[in-house]
Design a protein around this motif. Structure first.
Motif, PDB file in Angstrom:
ATOM      1  N   GLN A   1       0.818  -1.215   0.000  1.00  0.00           N
ATOM      2  CA  GLN A   1       0.000   0.000   0.000  1.00  0.00           C
ATOM      3  C   GLN A   1       0.853   1.266   0.000  1.00  0.00           C
ATOM      4  OE1 GLN A   1      -3.337   0.556  -0.228  1.00  0.00           O
ATOM      5  NE2 GLN A   1      -3.603  -1.632  -0.662  1.00  0.00           N
TER       6      GLN A   1
ATOM      7  N   ASP B   1      -3.418   3.100   1.145  1.00  0.00           N
ATOM      8  CA  ASP B   1      -2.900   4.375   0.647  1.00  0.00           C
ATOM      9  C   ASP B   1      -1.897   5.006   1.605  1.00  0.00           C
ATOM     10  OD1 ASP B   1      -4.655   4.116  -1.537  1.00  0.00           O
ATOM     11  OD2 ASP B   1      -6.280   5.062  -0.418  1.00  0.00           O
TER      12      ASP B   1
ATOM     13  N   ARG C   1       0.954   7.091   3.057  1.00  0.00           N
ATOM     14  CA  ARG C   1       1.487   8.373   2.599  1.00  0.00           C
ATOM     15  C   ARG C   1       2.463   8.925   3.634  1.00  0.00           C
ATOM     16  NH1 ARG C   1      -4.426  10.632   2.673  1.00  0.00           N
ATOM     17  NH2 ARG C   1      -4.725   8.375   2.567  1.00  0.00           N
TER      18      ARG C   1
END
Length: 472
Positions: free
Chosen positions: A109, A157, A159
Protein backbone atom coordinates in the motif's frame (compact mmCIF):
# COMPACT_ATOMS: atom_id res chain seq x y z
CA UNK A 1 15.83 -7.96 2.64
CA UNK A 2 14.55 -9.06 -0.76
CA UNK A 3 10.76 -9.23 -0.90
CA UNK A 4 10.96 -12.77 -2.26
CA UNK A 5 12.03 -13.79 1.24
CA UNK A 6 8.64 -12.82 2.62
CA UNK A 7 6.83 -16.11 3.15
CA UNK A 8 3.38 -16.89 4.47
CA UNK A 9 3.74 -18.51 7.87
CA UNK A 10 0.14 -19.31 8.67
CA UNK A 11 -3.28 -19.09 7.04
CA UNK A 12 -4.54 -15.52 6.57
CA UNK A 13 -6.54 -15.75 9.77
CA UNK A 14 -5.53 -18.28 12.42
CA UNK A 15 -7.83 -18.94 15.35
CA UNK A 16 -6.14 -20.69 18.25
CA UNK A 17 -8.95 -22.69 19.82
CA UNK A 18 -8.82 -23.94 23.40
CA UNK A 19 -7.92 -27.61 23.40
CA UNK A 20 -6.30 -27.51 19.95
CA UNK A 21 -3.08 -25.86 20.96
CA UNK A 22 -0.78 -26.23 23.95
CA UNK A 23 -0.73 -22.47 24.43
CA UNK A 24 -4.11 -22.70 26.16
CA UNK A 25 -4.88 -24.84 29.14
CA UNK A 26 -8.05 -26.30 30.65
CA UNK A 27 -9.36 -25.37 34.09
CA UNK A 28 -7.83 -27.32 36.91
CA UNK A 29 -9.92 -29.72 38.94
CA UNK A 30 -8.58 -28.53 42.29
CA UNK A 31 -8.36 -25.32 44.26
CA UNK A 32 -6.24 -24.94 47.37
CA UNK A 33 -4.31 -22.35 49.35
CA UNK A 34 -5.75 -19.54 47.25
CA UNK A 35 -4.09 -20.68 44.02
CA UNK A 36 -6.59 -20.99 41.18
CA UNK A 37 -5.59 -22.09 37.71
CA UNK A 38 -8.00 -21.24 34.89
CA UNK A 39 -7.92 -21.39 31.13
CA UNK A 40 -5.58 -18.74 29.78
CA UNK A 41 -3.14 -17.85 27.08
CA UNK A 42 0.50 -18.36 27.98
CA UNK A 43 3.48 -16.27 26.96
CA UNK A 44 4.43 -15.67 24.23
CA UNK A 45 1.03 -14.75 22.78
CA UNK A 46 1.85 -15.17 19.07
CA UNK A 47 1.51 -18.69 17.63
CA UNK A 48 4.59 -20.82 16.87
CA UNK A 49 6.40 -19.59 13.78
CA UNK A 50 5.06 -16.03 14.00
CA UNK A 51 7.39 -13.34 15.36
CA UNK A 52 5.71 -10.09 16.35
CA UNK A 53 7.77 -7.47 18.20
CA UNK A 54 7.30 -3.90 19.47
CA UNK A 55 3.69 -4.54 20.57
CA UNK A 56 1.35 -1.55 20.79
CA UNK A 57 -1.89 -2.72 22.43
CA UNK A 58 -5.18 -0.91 21.77
CA UNK A 59 -8.75 -1.49 22.89
CA UNK A 60 -10.98 -0.62 19.95
CA UNK A 61 -14.70 0.36 19.85
CA UNK A 62 -15.76 -3.27 19.30
CA UNK A 63 -14.43 -4.09 22.79
CA UNK A 64 -11.61 -6.29 21.53
CA UNK A 65 -7.94 -5.75 22.27
CA UNK A 66 -5.62 -5.45 19.26
CA UNK A 67 -1.84 -5.70 19.16
CA UNK A 68 0.05 -3.90 16.38
CA UNK A 69 3.75 -4.61 15.99
CA UNK A 70 6.63 -5.11 13.62
CA UNK A 71 7.12 -8.59 12.14
CA UNK A 72 10.52 -10.30 12.28
CA UNK A 73 11.35 -12.86 9.62
CA UNK A 74 15.14 -13.31 9.77
CA UNK A 75 17.75 -13.71 12.55
CA UNK A 76 20.04 -11.45 10.49
CA UNK A 77 17.75 -8.44 10.04
CA UNK A 78 15.29 -6.34 12.00
CA UNK A 79 11.64 -6.54 10.97
CA UNK A 80 10.17 -7.08 7.48
CA UNK A 81 8.02 -5.45 4.80
CA UNK A 82 4.61 -6.29 6.23
CA UNK A 83 2.59 -6.17 9.42
CA UNK A 84 0.34 -8.70 11.15
CA UNK A 85 -2.40 -7.93 13.69
CA UNK A 86 -3.13 -9.98 16.83
CA UNK A 87 -6.49 -9.60 18.56
CA UNK A 88 -8.47 -11.08 21.44
CA UNK A 89 -11.77 -10.65 23.26
CA UNK A 90 -10.69 -12.39 26.46
CA UNK A 91 -6.84 -12.49 26.65
CA UNK A 92 -7.14 -16.27 26.23
CA UNK A 93 -7.93 -16.89 22.59
CA UNK A 94 -5.91 -14.89 20.07
CA UNK A 95 -6.45 -14.42 16.35
CA UNK A 96 -3.72 -13.49 13.87
CA UNK A 97 -4.36 -11.68 10.59
CA UNK A 98 -1.51 -11.33 8.11
CA UNK A 99 -0.54 -8.58 5.69
CA UNK A 100 -2.68 -5.84 7.20
CA UNK A 101 -0.24 -3.42 5.57
CA UNK A 102 2.86 -3.89 3.43
CA UNK A 103 5.47 -1.97 1.45
CA UNK A 104 6.05 -4.91 -0.90
CA UNK A 105 4.41 -8.19 -1.84
CA UNK A 106 0.80 -9.06 -0.90
CA UNK A 107 -1.00 -6.07 0.57
CA UNK A 108 1.45 -3.44 -0.71
CA UNK A 109 0.00 0.00 0.00
CA UNK A 110 2.92 2.35 -0.66
CA UNK A 111 3.54 3.60 -4.18
CA UNK A 112 6.68 5.48 -3.10
CA UNK A 113 8.77 2.86 -1.25
CA UNK A 114 9.49 -0.81 -0.66
CA UNK A 115 11.62 -0.21 2.43
CA UNK A 116 11.45 -2.38 5.55
CA UNK A 117 8.79 -1.46 8.10
CA UNK A 118 9.79 -0.76 11.69
CA UNK A 119 7.44 -0.50 14.70
CA UNK A 120 3.88 0.80 14.08
CA UNK A 121 0.95 2.09 16.12
CA UNK A 122 -2.76 2.29 15.37
CA UNK A 123 -5.71 4.21 16.78
CA UNK A 124 -9.42 4.79 16.16
CA UNK A 125 -10.71 8.31 15.56
CA UNK A 126 -13.97 9.61 14.07
CA UNK A 127 -14.98 6.35 12.42
CA UNK A 128 -11.59 5.44 10.91
CA UNK A 129 -8.52 3.47 11.97
CA UNK A 130 -5.17 5.19 11.48
CA UNK A 131 -2.02 3.07 11.17
CA UNK A 132 1.21 4.98 11.75
CA UNK A 133 4.31 3.26 10.41
CA UNK A 134 7.98 4.01 9.92
CA UNK A 135 10.62 2.92 7.44
CA UNK A 136 14.16 1.65 7.91
CA UNK A 137 16.89 4.13 7.06
CA UNK A 138 17.18 7.85 7.57
CA UNK A 139 15.54 9.68 4.67
CA UNK A 140 12.99 12.47 4.36
CA UNK A 141 10.03 10.09 4.40
CA UNK A 142 10.62 8.09 7.60
CA UNK A 143 7.09 8.27 9.03
CA UNK A 144 3.84 7.49 7.27
CA UNK A 145 0.13 6.89 7.82
CA UNK A 146 -2.44 4.60 6.22
CA UNK A 147 -6.19 4.44 6.90
CA UNK A 148 -8.59 1.53 7.34
CA UNK A 149 -12.26 0.91 8.00
CA UNK A 150 -11.57 -1.93 10.45
CA UNK A 151 -9.10 -2.49 13.31
CA UNK A 152 -7.99 -5.64 11.48
CA UNK A 153 -7.05 -3.57 8.43
CA UNK A 154 -6.36 -3.62 5.61
CA UNK A 155 -4.82 -0.17 5.86
CA UNK A 156 -4.70 1.62 2.52
CA UNK A 157 -2.90 4.38 0.65
CA UNK A 158 0.20 4.82 2.77
CA UNK A 159 1.49 8.37 2.60
CA UNK A 160 4.40 10.35 4.05
CA UNK A 161 3.99 12.48 7.18
CA UNK A 162 6.19 15.43 6.30
CA UNK A 163 8.47 16.69 9.04
CA UNK A 164 8.44 13.49 11.12
CA UNK A 165 11.99 12.20 10.75
CA UNK A 166 12.85 9.21 12.93
CA UNK A 167 11.54 5.82 13.97
CA UNK A 168 8.85 4.13 16.06
CA UNK A 169 5.76 6.36 15.90
CA UNK A 170 3.25 6.40 18.74
CA UNK A 171 -0.15 8.07 18.46
CA UNK A 172 -2.10 9.52 21.37
CA UNK A 173 -5.53 11.20 21.51
CA UNK A 174 -6.19 13.34 24.55
CA UNK A 175 -9.48 13.77 26.38
CA UNK A 176 -10.41 16.79 24.22
CA UNK A 177 -10.02 14.77 21.00
CA UNK A 178 -6.72 16.33 19.96
CA UNK A 179 -4.33 13.83 18.39
CA UNK A 180 -0.56 13.75 18.88
CA UNK A 181 2.31 11.84 17.27
CA UNK A 182 5.55 10.92 19.04
CA UNK A 183 8.69 9.39 17.53
CA UNK A 184 12.49 9.44 17.70
CA UNK A 185 15.65 7.70 18.88
CA UNK A 186 17.90 9.03 21.64
CA UNK A 187 15.56 12.00 22.01
CA UNK A 188 11.79 11.73 21.75
CA UNK A 189 9.98 14.22 19.54
CA UNK A 190 6.30 15.02 19.27
CA UNK A 191 3.75 17.25 17.61
CA UNK A 192 0.04 17.80 17.31
CA UNK A 193 -1.75 16.00 14.50
CA UNK A 194 -4.07 17.73 12.06
CA UNK A 195 -7.82 17.21 12.40
CA UNK A 196 -7.74 14.58 9.66
CA UNK A 197 -4.90 12.73 11.51
CA UNK A 198 -2.78 12.67 8.33
CA UNK A 199 -0.16 15.37 8.97
CA UNK A 200 1.62 17.32 11.69
CA UNK A 201 0.06 20.55 12.85
CA UNK A 202 2.37 23.19 14.27
CA UNK A 203 5.57 23.06 16.29
CA UNK A 204 7.67 19.91 16.65
CA UNK A 205 8.68 19.49 20.28
CA UNK A 206 12.15 17.99 20.71
CA UNK A 207 13.82 16.42 23.74
CA UNK A 208 10.51 15.44 25.36
CA UNK A 209 12.23 12.40 26.86
CA UNK A 210 16.00 12.12 26.41
CA UNK A 211 18.83 9.64 26.72
CA UNK A 212 20.67 11.76 29.29
CA UNK A 213 17.75 12.47 31.62
CA UNK A 214 15.58 9.37 31.15
CA UNK A 215 17.88 6.72 29.57
CA UNK A 216 15.58 6.91 26.51
CA UNK A 217 16.52 4.83 23.50
CA UNK A 218 13.50 4.62 21.19
CA UNK A 219 9.96 3.20 21.05
CA UNK A 220 7.82 6.02 22.46
CA UNK A 221 4.38 5.00 23.76
CA UNK A 222 2.06 7.47 25.50
CA UNK A 223 -0.99 6.74 27.66
CA UNK A 224 -3.05 8.74 30.19
CA UNK A 225 -4.48 7.59 33.51
CA UNK A 226 -6.16 9.70 36.21
CA UNK A 227 -4.83 12.91 34.66
CA UNK A 228 -1.22 11.64 34.50
CA UNK A 229 0.58 11.22 31.16
CA UNK A 230 2.74 8.06 31.02
CA UNK A 231 5.64 7.91 28.56
CA UNK A 232 6.67 4.24 28.10
CA UNK A 233 9.98 3.48 26.36
CA UNK A 234 12.98 1.09 26.23
CA UNK A 235 15.83 2.30 28.41
CA UNK A 236 19.57 1.85 28.95
CA UNK A 237 20.08 2.80 32.56
CA UNK A 238 20.19 -0.72 34.06
CA UNK A 239 22.36 -2.66 31.60
CA UNK A 240 24.47 -0.08 29.82
CA UNK A 241 24.43 1.71 26.50
CA UNK A 242 24.55 -1.44 24.35
CA UNK A 243 21.42 -2.94 25.89
CA UNK A 244 17.98 -1.37 26.34
CA UNK A 245 16.29 -4.44 27.80
CA UNK A 246 14.12 -2.52 30.25
CA UNK A 247 10.79 -0.87 29.60
CA UNK A 248 10.90 2.37 31.58
CA UNK A 249 8.34 5.04 32.20
CA UNK A 250 8.25 8.75 32.92
CA UNK A 251 5.27 10.86 33.97
CA UNK A 252 4.02 14.40 33.49
CA UNK A 253 0.92 16.55 33.92
CA UNK A 254 1.37 17.84 30.36
CA UNK A 255 1.44 15.87 27.13
CA UNK A 256 4.73 17.44 25.99
CA UNK A 257 6.28 17.36 29.45
CA UNK A 258 8.50 18.02 31.23
CA UNK A 259 8.56 14.31 32.10
CA UNK A 260 10.03 12.89 35.29
CA UNK A 261 11.75 9.50 35.17
CA UNK A 262 9.94 7.02 37.43
CA UNK A 263 11.57 3.63 36.94
CA UNK A 264 11.44 0.23 35.24
CA UNK A 265 8.23 -1.68 34.54
CA UNK A 266 9.77 -4.86 33.12
CA UNK A 267 13.23 -6.15 32.19
CA UNK A 268 13.66 -8.80 29.46
CA UNK A 269 17.43 -9.26 29.86
CA UNK A 270 17.35 -12.96 30.80
CA UNK A 271 14.85 -13.97 28.13
CA UNK A 272 17.60 -15.16 25.78
CA UNK A 273 21.32 -15.11 25.09
CA UNK A 274 21.25 -12.24 22.59
CA UNK A 275 18.95 -9.66 24.17
CA UNK A 276 19.50 -6.18 22.77
CA UNK A 277 16.24 -4.31 23.12
CA UNK A 278 12.70 -4.17 24.41
CA UNK A 279 9.67 -2.23 23.18
CA UNK A 280 6.07 -2.19 24.29
CA UNK A 281 3.08 -0.43 25.78
CA UNK A 282 0.58 -0.43 28.62
CA UNK A 283 -3.18 -0.75 28.25
CA UNK A 284 -6.31 -1.12 30.38
CA UNK A 285 -8.60 -3.95 29.29
CA UNK A 286 -11.73 -5.08 31.12
CA UNK A 287 -10.74 -3.13 34.22
CA UNK A 288 -7.18 -4.47 34.47
CA UNK A 289 -3.88 -2.96 33.32
CA UNK A 290 -1.23 -4.86 31.37
CA UNK A 291 2.21 -4.32 29.89
CA UNK A 292 3.05 -5.75 26.48
CA UNK A 293 6.71 -6.37 25.63
CA UNK A 294 8.82 -8.78 23.56
CA UNK A 295 11.49 -11.45 23.95
CA UNK A 296 14.11 -12.46 21.35
CA UNK A 297 14.63 -16.01 20.06
CA UNK A 298 17.07 -17.91 17.79
CA UNK A 299 20.11 -16.59 19.74
CA UNK A 300 19.51 -13.38 17.83
CA UNK A 301 18.39 -9.92 18.90
CA UNK A 302 15.62 -10.29 16.32
CA UNK A 303 12.98 -13.02 15.81
CA UNK A 304 11.13 -11.48 18.76
CA UNK A 305 7.82 -12.60 20.24
CA UNK A 306 5.22 -10.46 21.97
CA UNK A 307 4.34 -11.22 25.60
CA UNK A 308 2.08 -9.68 28.25
CA UNK A 309 2.04 -9.36 32.05
CA UNK A 310 -0.46 -7.74 34.46
CA UNK A 311 0.80 -4.55 36.13
CA UNK A 312 -0.26 -2.73 39.28
CA UNK A 313 -0.41 0.99 40.07
CA UNK A 314 0.37 2.39 43.48
CA UNK A 315 -1.90 5.01 45.02
CA UNK A 316 0.46 7.79 43.90
CA UNK A 317 0.24 6.63 40.27
CA UNK A 318 3.62 4.92 40.12
CA UNK A 319 3.87 1.44 38.60
CA UNK A 320 5.29 -1.61 40.34
CA UNK A 321 8.02 -3.47 38.44
CA UNK A 322 6.93 -6.95 37.32
CA UNK A 323 8.89 -10.02 36.27
CA UNK A 324 8.67 -12.02 33.06
CA UNK A 325 6.56 -15.14 33.36
CA UNK A 326 5.32 -18.04 31.31
CA UNK A 327 1.87 -17.90 32.89
CA UNK A 328 1.23 -14.41 31.52
CA UNK A 329 -2.13 -12.91 32.39
CA UNK A 330 -3.50 -15.84 34.37
CA UNK A 331 -2.63 -17.62 37.58
CA UNK A 332 -0.09 -20.41 38.08
CA UNK A 333 -0.07 -23.24 35.54
CA UNK A 334 -1.38 -26.75 36.06
CA UNK A 335 1.78 -28.92 35.89
CA UNK A 336 -0.16 -31.72 34.19
CA UNK A 337 -0.64 -29.56 31.09
CA UNK A 338 1.97 -30.18 28.41
CA UNK A 339 4.33 -27.23 28.38
CA UNK A 340 6.06 -26.16 25.17
CA UNK A 341 9.70 -25.76 26.13
CA UNK A 342 9.93 -22.64 23.94
CA UNK A 343 7.73 -20.81 26.47
CA UNK A 344 10.66 -20.52 28.90
CA UNK A 345 10.74 -17.01 30.34
CA UNK A 346 14.38 -17.18 31.42
CA UNK A 347 17.38 -18.89 29.83
CA UNK A 348 21.07 -19.03 30.59
CA UNK A 349 23.91 -20.38 28.46
CA UNK A 350 23.91 -21.46 24.84
CA UNK A 351 20.28 -22.60 24.83
CA UNK A 352 17.92 -20.78 22.47
CA UNK A 353 14.43 -21.00 20.97
CA UNK A 354 14.30 -22.05 17.31
CA UNK A 355 11.55 -23.18 14.97
CA UNK A 356 11.17 -26.41 13.02
CA UNK A 357 8.92 -26.32 9.95
CA UNK A 358 7.88 -29.83 8.90
CA UNK A 359 6.95 -30.13 5.24
CA UNK A 360 3.35 -31.08 5.95
CA UNK A 361 2.69 -29.81 9.43
CA UNK A 362 2.47 -26.67 11.56
CA UNK A 363 5.63 -24.92 12.83
CA UNK A 364 7.05 -26.24 16.11
CA UNK A 365 9.25 -24.12 18.38
CA UNK A 366 11.64 -25.80 20.81
CA UNK A 367 14.80 -25.28 22.85
CA UNK A 368 17.90 -26.09 20.82
CA UNK A 369 21.70 -26.20 21.11
CA UNK A 370 21.54 -27.06 24.83
CA UNK A 371 24.98 -27.50 26.40
CA UNK A 372 26.28 -28.67 29.76
CA UNK A 373 25.34 -26.20 32.49
CA UNK A 374 22.62 -24.40 30.55
CA UNK A 375 19.26 -23.89 32.20
CA UNK A 376 15.76 -22.64 31.41
CA UNK A 377 12.93 -21.44 33.65
CA UNK A 378 9.13 -21.41 33.47
CA UNK A 379 7.13 -19.25 35.96
CA UNK A 380 4.88 -20.33 37.72
CA UNK A 381 3.34 -23.77 38.32
CA UNK A 382 0.55 -24.63 40.77
CA UNK A 383 1.64 -27.90 42.36
CA UNK A 384 -1.48 -27.83 44.53
CA UNK A 385 -3.54 -28.62 41.43
CA UNK A 386 -2.62 -32.30 41.68
CA UNK A 387 -0.14 -34.64 43.34
CA UNK A 388 2.40 -35.25 40.60
CA UNK A 389 4.89 -38.10 40.74
CA UNK A 390 6.24 -38.31 37.20
CA UNK A 391 8.12 -36.01 34.83
CA UNK A 392 7.85 -36.67 31.09
CA UNK A 393 9.69 -34.80 28.33
CA UNK A 394 10.30 -35.02 24.59
CA UNK A 395 13.65 -34.43 22.91
CA UNK A 396 13.89 -33.88 19.20
CA UNK A 397 16.49 -35.21 16.76
CA UNK A 398 19.95 -36.35 17.90
CA UNK A 399 20.99 -36.41 21.56
CA UNK A 400 24.12 -37.07 23.57
CA UNK A 401 24.02 -38.76 26.97
CA UNK A 402 22.73 -36.21 29.44
CA UNK A 403 20.72 -35.46 32.56
CA UNK A 404 17.90 -32.99 33.14
CA UNK A 405 17.87 -31.75 36.73
CA UNK A 406 14.37 -30.73 37.83
CA UNK A 407 14.65 -27.90 40.35
CA UNK A 408 12.38 -25.39 42.07
CA UNK A 409 12.65 -21.58 42.16
CA UNK A 410 16.34 -21.26 41.20
CA UNK A 411 18.94 -23.02 39.06
CA UNK A 412 20.50 -24.28 42.31
CA UNK A 413 17.13 -24.67 44.04
CA UNK A 414 15.54 -27.76 45.55
CA UNK A 415 16.12 -30.85 43.40
CA UNK A 416 12.92 -32.90 43.01
CA UNK A 417 14.16 -35.34 40.38
CA UNK A 418 16.59 -36.09 37.58
CA UNK A 419 15.76 -37.39 34.12
CA UNK A 420 18.25 -39.40 32.07
CA UNK A 421 18.48 -38.60 28.36
CA UNK A 422 19.96 -41.51 26.44
CA UNK A 423 22.16 -40.87 23.41
CA UNK A 424 20.36 -41.05 20.07
CA UNK A 425 22.07 -40.88 16.69
CA UNK A 426 18.98 -40.15 14.63
CA UNK A 427 17.48 -43.63 14.41
CA UNK A 428 14.13 -42.07 15.35
CA UNK A 429 12.83 -38.52 14.94
CA UNK A 430 12.42 -37.99 18.67
CA UNK A 431 12.48 -39.69 22.07
CA UNK A 432 10.28 -39.60 25.16
CA UNK A 433 11.93 -39.67 28.60
CA UNK A 434 10.33 -40.24 32.01
CA UNK A 435 11.40 -40.22 35.65
CA UNK A 436 9.93 -40.14 39.14
CA UNK A 437 9.78 -36.85 41.01
CA UNK A 438 9.21 -36.11 44.66
CA UNK A 439 5.62 -34.93 45.33
CA UNK A 440 5.52 -31.22 46.16
CA UNK A 441 2.96 -28.53 46.91
CA UNK A 442 2.67 -24.78 46.42
CA UNK A 443 3.47 -22.30 43.68
CA UNK A 444 6.94 -22.61 42.18
CA UNK A 445 9.07 -21.54 39.27
CA UNK A 446 10.44 -24.58 37.49
CA UNK A 447 14.11 -24.69 36.48
CA UNK A 448 15.49 -27.39 34.22
CA UNK A 449 19.27 -27.59 34.43
CA UNK A 450 21.01 -29.60 31.70
CA UNK A 451 24.11 -31.70 32.36
CA UNK A 452 26.31 -33.81 30.14
CA UNK A 453 27.48 -37.21 31.32
CA UNK A 454 30.87 -37.27 29.62
CA UNK A 455 33.70 -34.74 29.82
CA UNK A 456 34.40 -35.09 26.08
CA UNK A 457 30.92 -33.66 25.37
CA UNK A 458 31.70 -30.33 27.03
CA UNK A 459 30.87 -27.53 24.59
CA UNK A 460 28.74 -29.81 22.40
CA UNK A 461 25.00 -29.69 21.87
CA UNK A 462 23.47 -32.25 24.22
CA UNK A 463 19.82 -32.25 23.21
CA UNK A 464 16.84 -30.33 21.85
CA UNK A 465 13.86 -30.08 24.22
CA UNK A 466 10.40 -29.80 22.65
CA UNK A 467 8.02 -30.19 25.60
CA UNK A 468 7.54 -31.54 29.11
CA UNK A 469 4.73 -32.28 31.55
CA UNK A 470 4.14 -33.84 34.96
CA UNK A 471 2.03 -36.92 35.57
CA UNK A 472 0.15 -38.16 38.60
Amino acid sequence: MNSNAVKAILPASLLLMCGLCSCTQEKTMAKSEGIVTTSRMLNPIAPPGMYIADPEARVMPDGRLYVYGSRDESPENWCSRSYNVLSTSDMVHWEADQCSFATDGPGKQTDYTDRILYAPDCIYHNGKYYLYYCLAGELADDEGVAVGDSPYGPFRDGRVIKGALGIDPSVFIDDDGQGYLFWGQGSAKGAKLSKDMLSLDGEIHDRIVTYKEHAFNEGSSVRKRNGIYYFIYPGHQRHGQSNCATLNYATSDSVFGPYTYRGVIIDNLKSGNAVENNHGSIVEFNGRWYIFYHRPTHASSTMRKACVEPIHFNEDGTIQEVEMTTQGVGGPIDPRIRMDAARACEMEGNVRVVVRRPDNDIPVEYLAEIRDGDYACWRYFDFNAATVRRFICKTWDKSLAGIVEIRLDAPDGELIGTCDVKPMAGETAYAIHETDVRPITGKHALFLVFRGKHAEDTGKSLMNLEWFRFGE
